[in-house]
Scaffold this motif. Structure first.
Motif, PDB file in Angstrom:
ATOM      1  N   THR A 136     -70.862  -2.438  19.510  1.00 18.88           N
ATOM      2  CA  THR A 136     -70.118  -3.333  19.957  1.00 18.88           C
ATOM      3  C   THR A 136     -71.086  -4.488  19.863  1.00 18.88           C
ATOM      4  N   LEU A 196     -66.496  -3.103  17.420  1.00 17.65           N
ATOM      5  CA  LEU A 196     -66.130  -4.146  18.877  1.00 17.65           C
ATOM      6  C   LEU A 196     -66.494  -5.308  17.973  1.00 17.65           C
ATOM      7  N   ARG A 198     -67.062  -9.425  19.333  1.00 20.63           N
ATOM      8  CA  ARG A 198     -66.831  -9.950  19.997  1.00 20.63           C
ATOM      9  C   ARG A 198     -67.999 -11.632  19.690  1.00 20.63           C
ATOM     10  N   ILE A 241     -63.011  -4.575  15.126  1.00 21.98           N
ATOM     11  CA  ILE A 241     -62.085  -5.029  15.894  1.00 21.98           C
ATOM     12  C   ILE A 241     -62.388  -5.192  16.867  1.00 21.98           C
ATOM     13  N   VAL A 243     -62.330  -8.386  20.239  1.00 23.62           N
ATOM     14  CA  VAL A 243     -62.710  -8.711  21.578  1.00 23.62           C
ATOM     15  C   VAL A 243     -62.765 -10.125  22.203  1.00 23.62           C
ATOM     16  N   THR A 305     -66.670  -6.993  29.620  1.00 26.23           N
ATOM     17  CA  THR A 305     -67.602  -7.123  28.578  1.00 26.23           C
ATOM     18  C   THR A 305     -68.887  -7.047  28.146  1.00 26.23           C
TER      19      THR A 305
END
Ligand code: BMA
Length: 374
Positions: A136, A196, A198, A241, A243, A305
């Protein structure tokens, strides 16, 4: 209902494409009660597979993550060969989720924000993926106008870098750089590595230039949506993806006040740190409940997170305080912040007074390290 929508959408899409368009996998293809569509309808198979994997893992437990875990820890740096981590040193296993930052890549630096070479980050990301872990990235973005770091707050940057603003092109350059980097993450067979992603985190706080002092809710939403559109639509970065992670909020309305919309978010998250027992228990209880409710209502996965108790003073903190707060909630992961040195660490190092308790925590059947997700 959702499943039939999924299939109808998939069939419609396949029918509407000419043969040459078909190879793109546009939806998570395993029927699931979670999400029927990703933010990126043209997500590549790596992202689709990761999403399907997250859905499957949700019923198994909560994955443990750690920021820059294999790049350094308390008293050591990566030796260039042997992948390790304070989590591995204490428990015997690597975490499941590995945290990174594109801060520094956005301004073309050779190193990311806390001093690790970009080339080394890339090498770790590849190792993680090859070994069944999940990567991530967050983004402590440098200011595209004045070059200051994320913490230098003003209320003009965001309005000037979104479309129509006079510095939009400066912002594009930054997104182009991180987009090229993320899109370029490939395994040894040249297949993309899913991430991921973010961005624009802790926006409910006032300490970043994209926070509550820095922009209005509408400006924030536009910033997020524009970031997605540049990455997804212009740059065709299809391995992400998305977040969303405000800092812990007071209520659901606050969580949603800057939420960029269901079409722009794949996973709901929040960041919450420990300052005192009562504060942490209250904030975690409330925010876990908020993302759980919203996640269930919206059909989205949810996670913690970022979290941690800097310096971990209580030797039983992980099993006695943290675990009850996260147990049986349906969270997919939690990520501890980085082990910088003896003054800043969030997981125990060997010999630290919470080390044996951390091992007991990670030994729980529903707390998942790398071997348990493979
Ligand atoms: C903060 C601290 C800092 C670090 C920054 C960005 O929470 O860990 O030391 O520079 O995150 O990673």
């Amino acid at each position: 209902m959702k499943i039939s929508i999924l299939y109808i959408s998939l069939i419609t899409l396949l029918l509407s494409c000419s043969k040459a368009d078909v190879p793109v996998i546009v939806h998570p293809i395993i029927p699931n009660p979670i999400n029927t569509l990703l933010v990126d309808n043209y997500a590549d198979s790596s992202a689709v597979n990761l999403f399907n994997r997250l859905v499957a893992l949700k019923s198994k437990g909560i994955m443990v993550g750690h920021h820059e875990t294999d790049a350094y820890g308390v008293g050591w740096n990566f030796d260039g060969t042997n992948e390790t981590s304070d989590i591995k040193k204490v428990t015997g296993d690597m975490p499941a989720i590995f945290g990174w930052d594109v801060s520094g890549i956005d301004i073309g630096n050779a190193k990311v924000i806390d001093g690790v070479y970009v080339s080394e980050v890339t090498r770790h990301v590849k190792w993680v993926h090859a070994n069944g872990g999940i990567n991530t990235f967050c983004w402590h973005a440098y200011n595209p106008i004045d070059g200051n770091d994320s913490w230098k707050v003003n209320n003009t940057t965001v309005k000037n870098i979104i479309p129509g603003g006079k510095n939009y092109s400066d912002f594009r350059i930054r997104v182009n750089r991180i987009g090229a980097y993320l899109k370029g993450l490939k395994d040894s067979n040249g297949k993309s590595i899913p991430i991921l992603f973010r961005p624009w985190h802790e926006n409910s706080g006032n300490w970043f230039w994209w926070g509550t002092t820095g922009c209005t809710p509408d400006e924030y939403k536009t910033l997020w949506q524009t970031t997605v559109k540049i990455l997804r639509d212009s740059l065709k970065v299809n391995n992400l993806i998305y977040v969303y992670s405000p800092n812990g909020v007071s209520n659901e309305a606050e969580y949603l006040s800057r939420y960029p919309g269901d079409d722009y978010v794949d996973i709901l998250g929040f960041d919450q740190y420990y300052f005192s027992d009562n504060q942490y228990i209250d904030d975690m209880t409330r925010n876990v409940a908020i993302v759980k409710k919203l996640g269930n209502d919206k059909g989205k996965l949810f996670a913690i997170t970022e979290t941690g108790n800097v310096g971990i003073k209580q030797s039983n903190w992980f099993t006695q305080q943290l675990y009850p707060l996260i147990q049986n909630k349906g969270l997919i992961y939690l990520l501890f912040w980085r082990n910088a040195d003896t003054g800043q660490y969030y997981v125990p190092y060997v010999g630290q007074n919470a080390a044996s308790d951390f091992k007991l925590f990670t030994d729980k059947p529903d707390i998942l390290l790398l071997p348990e997700i493979n």
